[in-house]
Design a protein around this motif. Structure first.
Motif, PDB file in Angstrom:
ATOM      1  N   GLN A 170      -3.172   5.522   9.933  1.00  0.00           N
ATOM      2  CA  GLN A 170      -2.568   6.280   8.876  1.00  0.00           C
ATOM      3  C   GLN A 170      -1.638   5.265   8.080  1.00  0.00           C
ATOM      4  O   GLN A 170      -1.095   4.373   8.849  1.00  0.00           O
ATOM      5  CB  GLN A 170      -1.612   7.314   9.379  1.00  0.00           C
ATOM      6  N   ASN A 171      -1.763   5.309   6.914  1.00  0.00           N
ATOM      7  CA  ASN A 171      -1.041   4.604   5.881  1.00  0.00           C
ATOM      8  C   ASN A 171       0.102   5.742   5.152  1.00  0.00           C
ATOM      9  O   ASN A 171      -0.387   6.736   4.692  1.00  0.00           O
ATOM     10  CB  ASN A 171      -1.617   4.025   4.867  1.00  0.00           C
ATOM     11  N   GLN A 208       0.702  10.499   2.312  1.00  0.00           N
ATOM     12  CA  GLN A 208      -0.297   9.678   2.980  1.00  0.00           C
ATOM     13  C   GLN A 208      -1.216   8.859   1.819  1.00  0.00           C
ATOM     14  O   GLN A 208      -1.473   9.308   0.826  1.00  0.00           O
ATOM     15  CB  GLN A 208      -1.254  10.542   3.871  1.00  0.00           C
ATOM     16  N   LEU A 209      -1.343   7.583   2.433  1.00  0.00           N
ATOM     17  CA  LEU A 209      -2.089   6.823   1.279  1.00  0.00           C
ATOM     18  C   LEU A 209      -3.568   6.425   1.921  1.00  0.00           C
ATOM     19  O   LEU A 209      -3.596   6.398   3.206  1.00  0.00           O
ATOM     20  CB  LEU A 209      -1.118   5.427   1.149  1.00  0.00           C
ATOM     21  N   ASP A 210      -4.466   6.406   1.039  1.00  0.00           N
ATOM     22  CA  ASP A 210      -5.664   6.032   1.465  1.00  0.00           C
ATOM     23  C   ASP A 210      -5.864   4.548   1.885  1.00  0.00           C
ATOM     24  O   ASP A 210      -6.479   4.061   2.637  1.00  0.00           O
ATOM     25  CB  ASP A 210      -6.749   6.090   0.321  1.00  0.00           C
ATOM     26  N   GLU A 211      -5.110   3.621   1.067  1.00  0.00           N
ATOM     27  CA  GLU A 211      -5.164   2.241   1.328  1.00  0.00           C
ATOM     28  C   GLU A 211      -3.663   1.593   0.823  1.00  0.00           C
ATOM     29  O   GLU A 211      -3.169   2.128   0.029  1.00  0.00           O
ATOM     30  CB  GLU A 211      -6.190   1.558   0.465  1.00  0.00           C
TER      31      GLU A 211
END
Length: 240
Positions: free
Chosen positions: A20-21, A205-208
């Motif tokens: 997770q990011n 939450q970040l995808d990248e």
């Protein structure tokens, strides 16, 4: 039971932290009451305190989590009103904190009278006491933990008691400023018997996430930083 819970949560970090990011946004609030303000007789000091308190509502700090690494820093905004610089560092939050879970290392980039220093510390250096107290914060169950933060500098010697509320559902040992090393993300944190505290505003939450670049400059220990701080302050006192 508490030791078993701590062990299980720490084991979960190695599995979940890889997937997770996140961008964690913190705010800062002040519990200074009107009664406290009325006790201040010096008008200039009172106005400075009020100005600092008014600045808190515009402050935001971001903790970026990228797998096993993280970075915490104050967010500068071009459209913010004039903010009292003291508000940014009041109760913590100045400089930049870097975290590397694989190396069990945190680096604090900080400044002192125009000079920049990079101070190293182990992420698990605190001896946190996880209590049985719990409460709901932003819809998540958090647990209270306490730790002693000893200091010994030109101002004297003593212990600051740290308080942090952490959430095991986010099994990252990170948090705002100096509050880290727990088996869960820190949602709320403060120094006991002080009016300023960090609080969680939102989690995204970040995808990248761009790679977090760690400082390559020479690092020093907290003890070395204390010696530099003491010498600097004593030199300033002796000049006056």
């Amino acid at each position: 039971m508490q030791k078993r819970l701590l062990a299980l949560l720490l084991l979960s970090i190695s599995f979940l932290v890889q997937s997770q990011n996140y961008s964690i946004i913190y705010g800062k609030m002040n519990s200074f009451s009107n009664d406290d303000l009325n006790k201040i007789t010096d008008v200039n000091i009172k106005n400075n305190v009020i100005n600092t308190m008014n600045s808190f509502k515009f402050l935001e700090y971001e903790l970026i989590i990228n797998y096993s690494c993280a970075r915490f820093n104050y967010i500068e905004k071009l459209d913010s009103p004039n903010i009292n610089p003291r508000a940014i560092s009041a109760g913590g939050g100045s400089g930049i904190h870097f975290f590397d879970l694989n190396k069990n290392l945190t680096i604090h980039k900080t400044e002192l009278l125009g000079d920049t220093y990079f101070v190293e510390k182990k992420i698990d250096s605190y001896k946190w006491n996880i209590t049985n107290e719990s409460k709901e914060i932003n819809g998540f169950i958090c647990y209270k933990a306490e730790a002693d933060f000893p200091f010994d500098d030109f101002r004297g010697k003593g212990v600051i008691e740290l308080v942090a509320w952490f959430c095991p559902q986010f099994p990252y040992p990170f948090g705002p400023d100096i509050y880290f090393g727990l088996p869960g993300l820190v949602f709320e944190a403060y120094k006991k018997n002080t009016a300023v505290k960090f609080y969680l505003k939102k989690i995204k939450q970040l995808d990248e996430v761009n790679k977090i670049d760690f400082p390559k400059e020479e690092k020093i220990s907290e003890e070395e930083m204390t010696k530099i701080f003491n010498k600097t302050m004593n030199d300033l006192i002796n000049q006056n």
